[in-house]
Design a protein around this motif. Structure first.
Motif, PDB file in Angstrom:
ATOM      1  N   LYS A 244       0.833  -1.200   0.000  1.00  0.00           N
ATOM      2  CA  LYS A 244       0.000   0.000   0.000  1.00  0.00           C
ATOM      3  C   LYS A 244       0.871   1.255   0.000  1.00  0.00           C
ATOM      4  CE  LYS A 244      -4.517  -1.042   0.502  1.00  0.00           C
ATOM      5  NZ  LYS A 244      -5.613  -0.381  -0.240  1.00  0.00           N
TER       6      LYS A 244
ATOM      7  N   TYR B 104       1.775   4.183  -2.953  1.00  0.00           N
ATOM      8  CA  TYR B 104       1.230   5.490  -2.597  1.00  0.00           C
ATOM      9  C   TYR B 104       1.963   6.600  -3.345  1.00  0.00           C
ATOM     10  CZ  TYR B 104       0.223   9.596   0.319  1.00  0.00           C
ATOM     11  OH  TYR B 104      -0.143  10.844   0.764  1.00  0.00           O
TER      12      TYR B 104
ATOM     13  N   LEU C  30      -3.022   3.904   5.618  1.00  0.00           N
ATOM     14  CA  LEU C  30      -3.588   3.918   4.271  1.00  0.00           C
ATOM     15  C   LEU C  30      -4.682   2.876   4.108  1.00  0.00           C
ATOM     16  CD1 LEU C  30      -0.332   4.367   2.116  1.00  0.00           C
ATOM     17  CD2 LEU C  30      -2.113   6.071   2.556  1.00  0.00           C
TER      18      LEU C  30
END
Length: 380
Positions: A36, A40, A202
């Motif tokens: 994740k 990003y 996130l």
């Protein structure tokens, strides 16, 4: 005799099964958590719309030299509306006089003095609470006296993270590069910790933040009754507050390179041990789901190495399986860690990843075990 032969025959299969299960758990964290953060995209620009007023709270005890070097860089941020609340917590050095001089140079500096009471001992949470109460503005940014912002755009980036109505902003604070294995281990541990809490944020599962670079709203602090739920724990003014108050919708991250806040790392293993022990004491008060999540990640990696070593020693004929599992995990680590390391300014550690990863899990898990039997009663 037949029974013992059957046990001897089943033991390597059992170890191989455990090794495979631990590998799958590790792959899960790599592919469904840390990736994740690797994927990003860091916002590249700030906007004038983010110029909401900010209060910066710093607590210091006997930090005269750090304040002399670092505080002017906080006070000189390129930002239109901010104040700095410096809580001088019973300092016995010359901090008081230094702060008086700085206050004449910087009108946005406000000093809160705390005097030690003979019968009343307090920790950092008391000082942070006084700083928050003394803050003029709703949005509060936190750092420490031994920290220095990467640039004069730090506050601008932190403020922009609030523009969606969020209440908690998790920043990043790396340690300065130095020589030796201890420095590399500290920087890798800081990177790994940040990768974990940022990636989970996130995913909508924020569980901690680091007080060297984070922010939240004053109303959230008082709505959640401040540190009342964990005031008895000496540490945790940062991670326990986030653990208690973060939701899937009120927390964001801010990791633009200009918004990093740097610190000097510990220089001895004894000092590092005391620091990690204090942090481990706070983590025992995390929500049960977060404790299970972190324990699964750490212990599965630790046991992955232990099981691999046991197989190589006791059943060396299975070395291709062990090597294959290890290389699969390492390959995914390289693919996922490197873009994260670039974002977090520690990409040079990639060359020693196999060594640092092994040392990290050995040290953290063993230190965490002994931390269960040690009490920490002081901030400084």
């Amino acid at each position: 005799m037949d029974v013992f032969n059957q046990i001897d025959g089943l033991l390597p299969l059992l170890l191989l099964g455990i090794f495979g299960l631990l590998l799958l758990i590790q792959l899960y964290f790599l592919l469904f958590v840390y990736r994740k953060l690797a994927a990003y995209k860091v916002p590249s620009e700030t906007t004038n719309a983010a110029e909401l007023p900010l209060s910066v709270v710093i607590c210091a005890r006997n930090e005269e030299e750090n304040l002399r070097q670092n505080l002017p860089k906080v006070l000189s941020q390129d930002y239109p509306a901010f104040e700095v609340i410096l809580v001088n917590d019973f300092s016995e050095d010359e901090s008081k006089w230094l702060l008086k001089d700085l206050a004449t140079q910087y009108p946005n500096l406000k000093v809160v003095e705390i005097a030690e009471h003979v019968r009343l001992k307090h920790g950092k949470k008391f000082a942070v609470t006084l700083g928050i109460k003394g803050a003029r503005y709703e949005h509060i940014v936190f750092t420490d006296a031994d920290c220095v912002p990467e640039s004069d755009q730090w506050l601008r980036h932190m403020a922009q993270a609030f523009t969606g109505g969020e209440e908690i902003v998790l920043g990043y604070s790396p340690y300065a590069k130095g020589r030796g294995i201890l420095n590399a281990l500290i920087r890798f541990e800081t990177f790994h910790t940040a990768m974990s809490y940022l990636a989970y944020a996130l995913k909508g599962k924020a569980y901690m933040g680091v007080g060297r670079n984070m922010a939240y709203t004053k109303s959230l602090f008082f709505r959640g009754k401040g540190f009342a739920a964990h005031m008895h724990i000496p540490s945790g003014d940062d991670d326990l507050f986030v653990n208690q108050n973060a939701t899937p919708h009120n927390t964001v991250i801010c990791i633009h390179p200009e918004a990093h806040v740097w610190s000097a790392p510990k220089t001895t293993f004894a000092a590092y041990y005391r620091q990690k022990t204090r942090h481990a004491g706070a983590s025992k008060a995390y929500k049960p789901a977060h404790r299970r999540m972190l324990a699964t990640q750490l212990t599965s990696a630790f046991l992955f190495y232990v099981t691999a070593i046991a197989l190589l020693i006791a059943f060396p004929q299975y070395w291709p399986v062990v090597l294959g599992g290890y290389l699969l995990r390492l390959l995914l680590q390289l693919l996922i860690y490197f873009p994260v390391m670039r974002k977090l300014q520690v990409k040079g550690l990639i060359w020693t990843l196999p060594l640092l990863d092994f040392c990290y899990y050995m040290y953290i898990c063993i230190n965490g075990f002994f931390a269960l039997f040690r009490k920490e009663v002081r901030w400084k």
